[in-house]
Design an enzyme around this catalytic site. Sequence first.
Site, PDB file in Angstrom:
ATOM      1  N   THR A  41      23.854  55.795 -72.715  1.00 51.17           N
ATOM      2  CA  THR A  41      25.298  55.624 -72.904  1.00 51.17           C
ATOM      3  C   THR A  41      25.709  54.165 -73.031  1.00 51.17           C
ATOM      4  OG1 THR A  41      25.729  55.560 -70.518  1.00 51.17           O
ATOM      5  CG2 THR A  41      25.779  57.721 -71.603  1.00 51.17           C
ATOM      6  N   CYS A  49      29.794  57.563 -58.972  1.00 52.01           N
ATOM      7  CA  CYS A  49      30.460  57.995 -60.216  1.00 52.01           C
ATOM      8  C   CYS A  49      30.392  59.510 -60.360  1.00 52.01           C
ATOM      9  CB  CYS A  49      29.802  57.330 -61.419  1.00 52.01           C
ATOM     10  SG  CYS A  49      30.614  57.741 -62.987  1.00 52.01           S
ATOM     11  N   ARG A  52      28.016  63.226 -64.802  1.00 55.58           N
ATOM     12  CA  ARG A  52      26.749  63.927 -64.627  1.00 55.58           C
ATOM     13  C   ARG A  52      25.622  62.939 -64.346  1.00 55.58           C
ATOM     14  NH1 ARG A  52      24.749  67.438 -69.598  1.00 55.58           N
ATOM     15  NH2 ARG A  52      24.443  65.327 -70.423  1.00 55.58           N
ATOM     16  N   ARG A  74      28.215  48.034 -70.457  1.00 56.36           N
ATOM     17  CA  ARG A  74      29.654  47.931 -70.231  1.00 56.36           C
ATOM     18  C   ARG A  74      30.036  48.723 -68.993  1.00 56.36           C
ATOM     19  NH1 ARG A  74      29.088  49.772 -75.266  1.00 56.36           N
ATOM     20  NH2 ARG A  74      30.075  51.752 -74.679  1.00 56.36           N
ATOM     21  N   CYS A  76      31.829  51.347 -66.629  1.00 53.55           N
ATOM     22  CA  CYS A  76      32.302  52.725 -66.805  1.00 53.55           C
ATOM     23  C   CYS A  76      33.828  52.779 -66.646  1.00 53.55           C
ATOM     24  CB  CYS A  76      31.637  53.619 -65.761  1.00 53.55           C
ATOM     25  SG  CYS A  76      32.201  55.332 -65.769  1.00 53.55           S
ATOM     26  N   CYS A  79      34.627  55.501 -63.369  1.00 56.68           N
ATOM     27  CA  CYS A  79      34.460  55.182 -61.944  1.00 56.68           C
ATOM     28  C   CYS A  79      34.854  53.754 -61.603  1.00 56.68           C
ATOM     29  CB  CYS A  79      33.025  55.437 -61.503  1.00 56.68           C
ATOM     30  SG  CYS A  79      31.805  54.255 -62.155  1.00 56.68           S
ATOM     31  N   TRP A 440      26.282  28.746 -27.477  1.00 52.70           N
ATOM     32  CA  TRP A 440      27.341  29.752 -27.609  1.00 52.70           C
ATOM     33  C   TRP A 440      28.259  29.395 -28.775  1.00 52.70           C
ATOM     34  CZ3 TRP A 440      32.540  29.998 -27.982  1.00 52.70           C
ATOM     35  CH2 TRP A 440      33.165  31.235 -27.780  1.00 52.70           C
ATOM     36  N   TYR A 444      28.806  31.401 -32.309  1.00 55.81           N
ATOM     37  CA  TYR A 444      30.155  31.884 -32.642  1.00 55.81           C
ATOM     38  C   TYR A 444      30.580  31.396 -34.026  1.00 55.81           C
ATOM     39  CZ  TYR A 444      35.158  32.884 -31.998  1.00 55.81           C
ATOM     40  OH  TYR A 444      36.445  33.357 -32.122  1.00 55.81           O
ATOM     41  N   ASP A 460      27.890  34.647 -22.558  1.00 52.47           N
ATOM     42  CA  ASP A 460      29.311  34.996 -22.620  1.00 52.47           C
ATOM     43  C   ASP A 460      29.673  35.930 -21.464  1.00 52.47           C
ATOM     44  OD1 ASP A 460      31.661  36.795 -23.563  1.00 52.47           O
ATOM     45  OD2 ASP A 460      31.676  35.150 -25.006  1.00 52.47           O
TER      46      ASP A 460
END
Length: 508
Positions: A41, A49, A52, A74, A76, A79, A440, A444, A460
Site C-alpha cells: 500500500t 490501526c 486489515r 506515507r 495512514c 489511524c 540524592w 533527583y 530519602d
Amino acid sequence: MATTTPAPAPFPDALFAGRYRAIAARDTRFDGQFFTAVRTTGIYCRPSCPARTPKPENVTFYVTSAAAHDAGYRACKRCLPEATPGTPDWDLRRDVAARAMRLVADGVVDRDGVEGLATRLGYSVRQVHRVLTAELGAGPLALARAQRAQTARALIVGTDLPLSDVAFAAGFGSIRQFNDTVAEVFDVTPSTLRERRGRRPAAGASATGAGDATQLDLVLPVRAPFDARGTLAFLAARAVAGVETADLDGPAPRYARTLRLPHGPGAFEVRWDGRLHLHLELRSLADVPVVVARVRRLLDLDADPVAVDQALGGDPGLAPHVAAVPGIRVPGTVDPHELVVRAIVGQQISVAAARTHLGRLTVAAGTPYASRIDGLTHLFPTAAQVAGGAEEHLRLPARSRAAVVGTARALADGDLVVDVGADPDALRAALVARPGIGPWTAAYVAMRVIGDPDAWLDGDVALLSGAAAVGVPLPDGGRPARNRALRDHAARWAPWRSYAAMHLWRLA
C-alpha cells in the site's frame, strides 16, 4: 526414504514476531513505540490501526516515523500515526540515539542545526549521522523534519490558525517547504487535510493578551492510563508563587506556569477532563513545538504506564497501591537550570519551606511577566540572576547558599551543562563533584531533567516512611541500616525505581 524440507520460519526474528502480534491484536499500548509500513500500500500505520492486518511478508517495522518517510512511505489517513504519543524508549535508553531524540524534540536541530546537536552530544556531525541512521533508520535532519510534520498536522486539524502561520509555527522555512512536506508525508495538501478534519470547536489564535502574545489551544495525545490529578498535585505542592498556579478542585484539575522559550517568554495552562487541554500564551508561534515537547516531558506523557504498572504490581506490597493509582507519572521540568536550583534549595528542608525561599528569590531576582492567566506574574530567575541574588535573598545556611550560588554561576557560564540530552551517569558525576551537592540531589535532577525512569534517591526519609507503609522489611537500627535495606529491596523494582519512588512518596 523421503525427506521433508522444514517449513520456513514465519517471522525473521523474535522482535518482528512480537511486533506482528501487537499489530494483529491492534494493541494500543505500542502506539508511538514503532511504526508498521506495508509495501503493497505504500503507507505506514500505528500498531493499533483498524485496517486489515497485512501479511508478514509485506511488513517492515520502523522505530521512527522519519525512517518510514525516508523509505518512501506515507502516513495512514485512517489511524493518523503522527497523532500518537512518543516512545518511552528515549527515556529508557541511555545511548546517544536517545539523547539525540530528546534534543531533537526540544527543537535543537531547528535552532542550532545538526552542528549544534553534535556539539551538545559531544560527537562529530558525521558520527551523529552514522549513529542515528544505524539505530533509528534516519539522520538528524529527517528526524527534525518528521517532528515538524507532526506539529503541522496537529495545528492544521486542531486549530483555526491560517495555514501560513501553521507553516511558521511548525518550523518550516517556507510555505512551499510546508506544502511539499505535508503532501509527501500525508499524501494530501494542508488545505484538504483541514477540510477533512470534521466539525470541532474552533481553537484558533488571537494577537491579544500579554504584550500582544498569541493565544493558542491544543489537545495533547496521552498514553493511558494517566494519573492526571496526582501528577498535577505533585506540581501544585511545589508551585512557586507567581511562576506557577494550580487548581485541583472540581472535575477538571488545572496547572499553569510561565517559562522562557527560544523566541521570548510565555506561559501555558493544562486542564484535564478526560482529555489534556493545553492553552499557550506565546510571543512567537515558532515556539509551539518547543513548548509542546517541554509540557510532554513535564507531565511524563510519553511514559509506558502499562509496563510500569505490570512490573511494580508484581510486588505484593506495592500491588494494591498500583491498582489504586494506575498510570502514575514522574513529573519532569520545563527548565533544567531551574530544576537544579530548586533541588539544591530543597535538599535539607521541607517542600513548603523550599517554596517560601524560592518565592522570595523569584520576586527579588526574577523577571516580571504580565499574563492573561490568573496568578502568573514572574519568570523564574535565570541561572545568572540566581547567582547574583541568592546570597542576599535566600535565608539558608551559608553552605547551602554557597552551593546555590556556585552551581548557578557554573550553569550560567557553561561550566556545568544540564539539559535533556545529558548522559545520566556523566550528569550525576558532574553534580556530585560540586561542593554542597550529594547523590540524592544528583539522582533527583536526573529523574526530573532527563526523565530517568530508574533513579533511586538513597537516604530519602519520605521513601523510608512509604516503604514501611507497604511492608518493606526494614531493620530497627539507625537510618544507614534502614537505607541499605530499602536500597537492596528497591533493586527488584528496576528499571522503574523512579515510578516506585512516586508511589512511596504518595503513601508517605
